[in-house]
Design an enzyme around this catalytic site. Structure first.
Site, PDB file in Angstrom:
ATOM      1  N   ALA A 167     -41.685  -7.622  -3.134  1.00  0.00           N
ATOM      2  CA  ALA A 167     -41.954  -6.822  -4.421  1.00  0.00           C
ATOM      3  C   ALA A 167     -43.744  -7.794  -4.390  1.00  0.00           C
ATOM      4  CB  ALA A 167     -41.263  -7.276  -5.408  1.00  0.00           C
ATOM      5  N   ASP A 168     -43.509  -8.716  -4.837  1.00  0.00           N
ATOM      6  CA  ASP A 168     -44.856  -9.305  -5.183  1.00  0.00           C
ATOM      7  C   ASP A 168     -46.246  -8.565  -4.250  1.00  0.00           C
ATOM      8  OD1 ASP A 168     -45.334 -12.057  -6.468  1.00  0.00           O
ATOM      9  OD2 ASP A 168     -43.788 -12.942  -5.524  1.00  0.00           O
ATOM     10  N   SER A 169     -45.458  -8.263  -3.261  1.00  0.00           N
ATOM     11  CA  SER A 169     -46.742  -7.989  -2.525  1.00  0.00           C
ATOM     12  C   SER A 169     -47.017  -6.777  -2.177  1.00  0.00           C
ATOM     13  CB  SER A 169     -46.333  -8.078  -0.332  1.00  0.00           C
ATOM     14  OG  SER A 169     -46.315  -9.953  -0.303  1.00  0.00           O
ATOM     15  N   ALA A 172     -49.014  -6.137  -4.750  1.00  0.00           N
ATOM     16  CA  ALA A 172     -50.724  -6.825  -4.929  1.00  0.00           C
ATOM     17  C   ALA A 172     -51.423  -5.975  -4.034  1.00  0.00           C
ATOM     18  CB  ALA A 172     -50.867  -8.473  -3.727  1.00  0.00           C
TER      19      ALA A 172
END
Length: 395
Positions: A167-169, A172
């Site tokens: 989810a972070d990637s 980003a």
């Protein structure tokens, strides 16, 4: 050759993954990214995962192409230095809990008074508004709340989280895209704006039409393991040498080629074979056919036979396979990057290629605060002022 973002200054206040990775993507294409960390509390990613000789390796990737400074934003002098730094900057990336920057007098209203052209990317778990806005938020929570975990895993198993920052990637990439849109809008209007990105949203956008399915049909996507409810055979299969391959048959012609290859051409004549959903309903039979054929052959033989038949297959790789693969070598997917602490370090390259203005990883993540004197010295602070601020814990 001029990089696309040469002349763009990005100030990265974010920690851990989504915000810093978004800033790294901008730095890959020439932006001057200034990474701001607390003097006594470096970005936690410096300590995440394995290290070599005390040097965190994850940071080397996440901190690539960034200059590093230290600054205590909760100190009024630190806040004032940030305002001065942002006066000529183009982008601010932050992921503090909503309300934190405002408490320090660094909210969008105050920053736009200093620099109306500033694009402020605010990345948080749940966004800047709503009942959950002030909750601590991480990518894991987004993977759970987006529907990803509920649809991932074996049918009789628990909801499954990815073993990396998915989810972070995704956030980003979405944040870098949003920043570029805001910069393009600034070209037209002359003013910056706020980007409000909630980590729970971009991954949901990647999950396909789950909301529309439920809205129109009341359908909730179940856990299917490696299978799909849209086509079959689609799975991973174990080869005779213990290695694995993945097979996809999203196209009808590919499904027919696979069944001919594995010696089960008679199944193609079945009425249900004519549609992806029909094949998915008979996944047990199709998987058994493919699995039995694959299990009698080593992985390289399987891949070669599928390629000869023009059927879609891929070996299931770990990192050792990636580094030895000729396709990745041809694309330049892995880059050897110079580094002051480790000498050289290999990492993923920029994830796409521009023909005229390609991105570049110029250096890996630098030491904590390595560029503090150079960056703030350029604002007019002399050596005595820098020393005094450092003594007080502002730098």
């Amino acid at each position: 050759m001029t990089a696309p973002l040469e002349g763009v200054t990005v100030v990265d206040l974010a920690t851990l993954f989504a915000g810093p990775l978004a800033a790294a993507f901008l730095g890959d294409f020439g932006a001057d990214v200034i990474k701001v960390e607390h003097p006594a509390k470096p970005d936690p990613s410096r300590g995440h995962g394995p290290s070599r000789d005390g040097v965190g390796l994850w940071w080397k990737v996440l901190g690539r192409n960034k200059r590093t400074v230290t600054l205590n934003l909760s100190d009024p002098d630190g806040a004032e230095l940030l305002r001065r730094l942002l006066a000529d900057a183009d982008v601010l990336v932050e992921n503090f809990r909503p309300g934190t920057l405002e408490r320090w007098g660094l909210g969008p209203a105050e920053l736009h008074a200093v620099n109306p052209r500033l694009v402020i990317a605010r990345i948080s778990g749940f966004g800047q508004v709503g009942p959950y806005a002030r909750r601590p938020g991480f990518g894991t929570l987004a993977e759970a709340m987006s529907g990803f975990a509920a649809a991932t895993g074996e049918p009789d198993g628990p909801p499954t989280l990815p073993p990396f920052g998915l989810a972070d990637s995704v956030s980003a990439l979405a944040a870098a895209y949003a920043v570029m849109l805001a910069l393009r809008a600034r070209d037209v209007t002359g003013t910056g704006q706020v980007v409000d990105l909630a980590i729970i949203e971009p991954i949901m956008a990647m999950l396909g039409p789950q909301i529309t399915w439920y809205d129109q049909l009341g359908y909730v996507q179940p856990r299917l393991g490696n299978r799909s409810n849209n086509n079959a055979p689609r799975n991973t299969y174990r080869c005779a040498d213990g290695r694995w391959v993945a097979v996809s048959t999203s196209a009808q012609s590919i499904a027919e080629r696979v069944l001919r290859l594995v010696g089960r051409a008679e199944l193609i004549a079945e009425p249900w074979f004519a549609t992806g959903s029909g094949r998915a309903a008979h996944a047990d039979e199709l998987d058994a056919a493919v699995s039995a054929w694959v299990a009698q052959r080593d992985r390289d033989e399987v891949v070669a036979a599928f390629e000869q038949a023009q059927a879609a297959v891929a070996p299931v790789y770990d990192v050792r396979d990636i580094l030895a693969d000729p396709q990745y070598a041809a694309l330049g997917t892995v880059r050897t990057v110079p580094d002051e602490e480790l000498g050289e370090v290999r990492m993923q390259n920029v994830p796409f290629r521009l023909a005229a203005t390609p991105g570049e990883i110029r250096h890996a993540g630098r030491r904590h605060g390595q560029d503090t004197d150079a960056v703030f010295g350029a604002l007019g602070l002399d050596a005595d002022e820098l020393a005094a601020l450092r003594e007080r814990g502002v730098l």
